[in-house]
Design an enzyme around this catalytic site. Structure first.
Site, PDB file in Angstrom:
ATOM      1  N   MET A 196       0.803  -1.199   0.000  1.00 24.54           N
ATOM      2  CA  MET A 196       0.000   0.000   0.000  1.00 24.54           C
ATOM      3  C   MET A 196       0.847   1.265   0.000  1.00 24.54           C
ATOM      4  O   MET A 196       0.349   2.345  -0.007  1.00 24.54           O
ATOM      5  CB  MET A 196      -0.905   0.025   1.244  1.00 24.54           C
ATOM      6  CG  MET A 196      -1.908  -1.085   1.263  1.00 24.54           C
ATOM      7  SD  MET A 196      -3.076  -0.865  -0.064  1.00 24.54           S
ATOM      8  CE  MET A 196      -3.982  -2.364   0.090  1.00 24.54           C
TER       9      MET A 196
ATOM     10  N   PRO B  91      -1.206  -4.766   7.965  1.00 27.90           N
ATOM     11  CA  PRO B  91      -1.413  -3.335   8.218  1.00 27.90           C
ATOM     12  C   PRO B  91      -0.277  -2.412   7.798  1.00 27.90           C
ATOM     13  O   PRO B  91       0.440  -1.850   8.621  1.00 27.90           O
ATOM     14  CB  PRO B  91      -1.630  -3.293   9.737  1.00 27.90           C
ATOM     15  CG  PRO B  91      -0.817  -4.441  10.256  1.00 27.90           C
ATOM     16  CD  PRO B  91      -0.961  -5.517   9.227  1.00 27.90           C
ATOM     17  N   CYS B  92      -0.157  -2.197   6.481  1.00 32.34           N
ATOM     18  CA  CYS B  92       0.894  -1.308   5.996  1.00 32.34           C
ATOM     19  C   CYS B  92       0.615   0.148   6.337  1.00 32.34           C
ATOM     20  O   CYS B  92       1.524   0.985   6.223  1.00 32.34           O
ATOM     21  CB  CYS B  92       1.085  -1.489   4.500  1.00 32.34           C
ATOM     22  SG  CYS B  92      -0.403  -1.210   3.551  1.00 32.34           S
ATOM     23  N   HIS B  93      -0.608   0.488   6.774  1.00 31.22           N
ATOM     24  CA  HIS B  93      -0.871   1.873   7.193  1.00 31.22           C
ATOM     25  C   HIS B  93      -0.063   2.234   8.440  1.00 31.22           C
ATOM     26  O   HIS B  93       0.118   3.417   8.739  1.00 31.22           O
ATOM     27  CB  HIS B  93      -2.364   2.086   7.457  1.00 31.22           C
ATOM     28  CG  HIS B  93      -2.936   1.221   8.531  1.00 31.22           C
ATOM     29  ND1 HIS B  93      -3.407  -0.056   8.289  1.00 31.22           N
ATOM     30  CD2 HIS B  93      -3.107   1.435   9.866  1.00 31.22           C
ATOM     31  CE1 HIS B  93      -3.851  -0.582   9.422  1.00 31.22           C
ATOM     32  NE2 HIS B  93      -3.677   0.305  10.391  1.00 31.22           N
TER      33      HIS B  93
END
Length: 225
Positions: A1, A189-191
């Site tokens: 992402m 969870p690349c955020h």
């Protein structure tokens, strides 16, 4: 992402070159049973989740509506293969090349995924149980993306720190390139991967900077609750 700091070759080519033995060792080190934490502990695939719902296709797809935008999702017999802000056509093309050309819309088949996503946005879930299918990324990508499971809910990490965590401190840009192609938003969870200047700078995100800001704020508000 991760869209910024793109690097040719998500497998680390053109700047980060790992031999087959190195990649094999990294994959083994982050595989279930390695004893190295949640990075190697992806949810175990359930018994053919697609077939169990009576869906006679290799891949079923649907859209999950969230407070930060629409996520295009795909489920295979091994687990969730995609949960992405990318355009539907882009994700389907990746699925057809990496998994099967038998990709069919089937909203009912995605209901278990939507329930977990909705619970996450309601602050009732900090981790997911849906099994994951990582066939949309390569060996190096699997190592990087699995390592995201070791970044706790409500916390952040930089690309450089993530590279060091997998034992490749000089592969920061290769790690960033891999995050740009993350097919499993939220579930991997690349955020939580932020710019070196965080919190003044968040770093880019495929769902947009405001979506990233909202996800981090959501987790910060519920961490430890």
């Amino acid at each position: 992402m991760w869209h910024g700091d793109r690097y040719p070759g998500s497998d680390g080519t053109d700047g980060f070159r790992a031999g087959a033995d190195d990649i094999d060792a990294l994959v083994r080190a982050t595989s279930p049973g390695s004893g190295q934490g949640r990075g190697g502990a992806l949810p175990e695939p359930a018994a053919t989740p697609v077939e169990a719902r009576g869906v006679p296709f290799d891949v079923v797809t649907g859209v999950a509506e969230t407070p930060v935008g629409f996520l295009f999702c795909a489920l295979t017999d091994a687990g969730l293969a995609a949960c992405s802000f990318a355009p539907e056509e882009t994700v389907i093309d990746r699925l057809e090349r990496a998994v099967s050309p038998d990709v069919v819309p089937h909203d009912a088949g995605l209901e278990p995924v939507r329930r977990e996503i909705n619970a996450y946005f309601a602050g009732r879930r900090s981790a997911f149980d849906v099994p994951l299918d990582l066939r949309l990324t390569g060996d190096f990508g699997r190592v990087v993306l699995r390592s995201l499971l070791d970044v706790p809910y409500g916390s952040t990490i930089t690309p450089g720190e993530l590279a060091a965590r997998i034992g490749r401190p000089n592969a920061r840009r290769a790690v960033a390139s891999t995050l740009a192609e993350n097919p499993l938003c939220l579930f991997l969870p690349c955020h939580r991967v932020v710019a070196d200047g965080y919190p003044d700078a968040l770093g880019p995100y495929s769902g947009g900077v405001e979506a990233k800001r909202a996800l981090l704020a959501l987790e910060a508000g519920h961490a430890g609750a």
